[in-house]
Design a protein around this motif. Structure first.
Motif, PDB file in Angstrom:
ATOM      1  N   PHE A  93       0.810  -1.215   0.000  1.00 58.16           N
ATOM      2  CA  PHE A  93       0.000   0.000   0.000  1.00 58.16           C
ATOM      3  C   PHE A  93       0.846   1.269   0.000  1.00 58.16           C
ATOM      4  O   PHE A  93       0.313   2.362   0.140  1.00 58.16           O
ATOM      5  CB  PHE A  93      -0.934   0.010   1.218  1.00 58.16           C
ATOM      6  CG  PHE A  93      -2.144  -0.861   1.062  1.00 58.16           C
ATOM      7  CD1 PHE A  93      -3.340  -0.351   0.583  1.00 58.16           C
ATOM      8  CD2 PHE A  93      -2.091  -2.205   1.377  1.00 58.16           C
ATOM      9  CE1 PHE A  93      -4.450  -1.147   0.435  1.00 58.16           C
ATOM     10  CE2 PHE A  93      -3.206  -3.023   1.240  1.00 58.16           C
ATOM     11  CZ  PHE A  93      -4.390  -2.496   0.763  1.00 58.16           C
TER      12      PHE A  93
ATOM     13  N   GLN B 188      -5.417  -5.240  -2.980  1.00 55.58           N
ATOM     14  CA  GLN B 188      -6.091  -4.014  -2.538  1.00 55.58           C
ATOM     15  C   GLN B 188      -7.465  -4.284  -1.929  1.00 55.58           C
ATOM     16  O   GLN B 188      -8.364  -3.438  -2.018  1.00 55.58           O
ATOM     17  CB  GLN B 188      -6.215  -3.015  -3.702  1.00 55.58           C
ATOM     18  CG  GLN B 188      -4.896  -2.603  -4.322  1.00 55.58           C
ATOM     19  CD  GLN B 188      -4.041  -1.726  -3.415  1.00 55.58           C
ATOM     20  OE1 GLN B 188      -4.488  -0.685  -2.954  1.00 55.58           O
ATOM     21  NE2 GLN B 188      -2.821  -2.165  -3.166  1.00 55.58           N
TER      22      GLN B 188
ATOM     23  N   THR C 121      -6.706  -2.539   4.224  1.00 49.53           N
ATOM     24  CA  THR C 121      -6.331  -1.160   4.521  1.00 49.53           C
ATOM     25  C   THR C 121      -6.138  -0.941   6.023  1.00 49.53           C
ATOM     26  O   THR C 121      -5.615   0.094   6.439  1.00 49.53           O
ATOM     27  CB  THR C 121      -7.400  -0.180   4.008  1.00 49.53           C
ATOM     28  OG1 THR C 121      -8.669  -0.503   4.599  1.00 49.53           O
ATOM     29  CG2 THR C 121      -7.517  -0.268   2.493  1.00 49.53           C
TER      30      THR C 121
END
Length: 299
Positions: free
Chosen positions: A50, A125, A130
């Protein structure tokens, strides 16, 4: 800066205050500590996927990171070997008989493989990935609580943990040697000397150096700093078991600021519980210096 240090010190102190008398439970704690290394490396790989601006200027990032890593690592290793020769670090700890070199190589590859798996998964992703930074922080807190429990249930006193001459000596050598390596790398690459000093001031704290230097010098330098400090941590993890037998100062110093957290369980398993107090002091001092020096050289 100070909030980050509190996140590190508070769990360690809380774990230290938890009494554990059951030997079976203590063995479970030791096993959990071993597994935490793999968890942290996996989350590290996910976070790497990321990273912003990874695809652009990738070749330049690789060149900068490689040269800075070689110069800083070599300066550190040379200086720490000299320290060990001048002031030998004697220990009564007997490391367990190591397996064959092939087995050690496979263990190192397994550590790298965990990072690669995390990185490949991060490339998908997926939304839930995240939260890798939050997961990393939670894993770090748990790891420090476990280390604190081990310290609190060992024969070491709090005075031995806080006041440790070896930790201060190794941190001083690492600080100066790293800056020397940064200056050499800057000369080789034709970069300003202050940029080289700022790059060398991360001391393995990749999550901080990447952010600070990206803001000051742009994404290329910031990403190179991230990879340089990440490579330092990974190499330290793989070299600790062999280095601790010939040069305990080198095994500790190459960890940089991470000796207080991420590489601490590897140091403890390889060098014994008496390796922990200097590791905590060493990591604490470098964690204090890193943001101050990076801010100074980036101004």
């Amino acid at each position: 800066m100070y909030s980050g240090l509190l996140i590190i010190l508070v769990p360690l102190i809380l774990g230290y205050l938890i009494p554990v008398k059951n030997r079976r439970l203590l063995r479970t704690v030791d096993q959990l500590l071993s597994w935490m290394v793999y968890v942290i490396l996996f989350v590290m790989g996910v976070s790497l996927a990321f990273l912003d601006n990874l695809s652009s200027n990738l070749l330049m990032i690789f060149e900068y990171a490689s040269i800075f890593f070689v110069c800083i690592f070599a300066f550190n290793l040379l200086a720490l070997r000299l320290l060990e020769r001048r002031k030998p670090w004697k220990s009564l700890h007997r490391q367990e008989v190591l397996t064959s070199r092939w087995r050690m190589a496979l263990d190192s590859l397994r550590l790298c493989g965990v990072v690669v798996v995390g990185f490949l998964l991060g490339l998908t992703q997926w939304h839930w990935l995240t939260y890798a930074s939050e997961a990393s922080e939670a894993a770090l807190i748990l790891l420090l609580v476990i280390v604190g429990i081990q310290l609190g249930n060992s024969s070491l006193t709090l005075r031995q943990i806080i006041l440790n001459r070896r930790g201060v000596m190794v941190a001083t050598v690492v600080c100066i040697a790293s800056l020397g390596g940064g200056l050499l790398a800057a000369c080789i690459l034709g970069l300003p000397l202050k940029t080289g000093l700022a790059m060398a001031s991360g001391y393995g704290w990749y999550s901080l150096s990447g952010i600070v230097l990206t803001d000051s010098f742009g994404p290329v330098i910031g990403s190179a700093a991230f990879f340089n400090d990440l490579a330092r941590e990974l190499c330290a993890i793989m070299l600790i078991p062999s280095l601790v037998r010939s040069s305990r100062s080198s095994a500790l110093g190459l960890c940089g600021a991470t000796s207080m957290d991420f590489t601490l369980p590897v140091l403890q398993r390889s060098g014994g519980i008496d390796m922990v107090p200097p590791a905590v002091v060493h990591g604490f001092l470098l964690s204090l210096l890193a943001p101050i020096l990076m801010a100074l050289f980036s101004s």
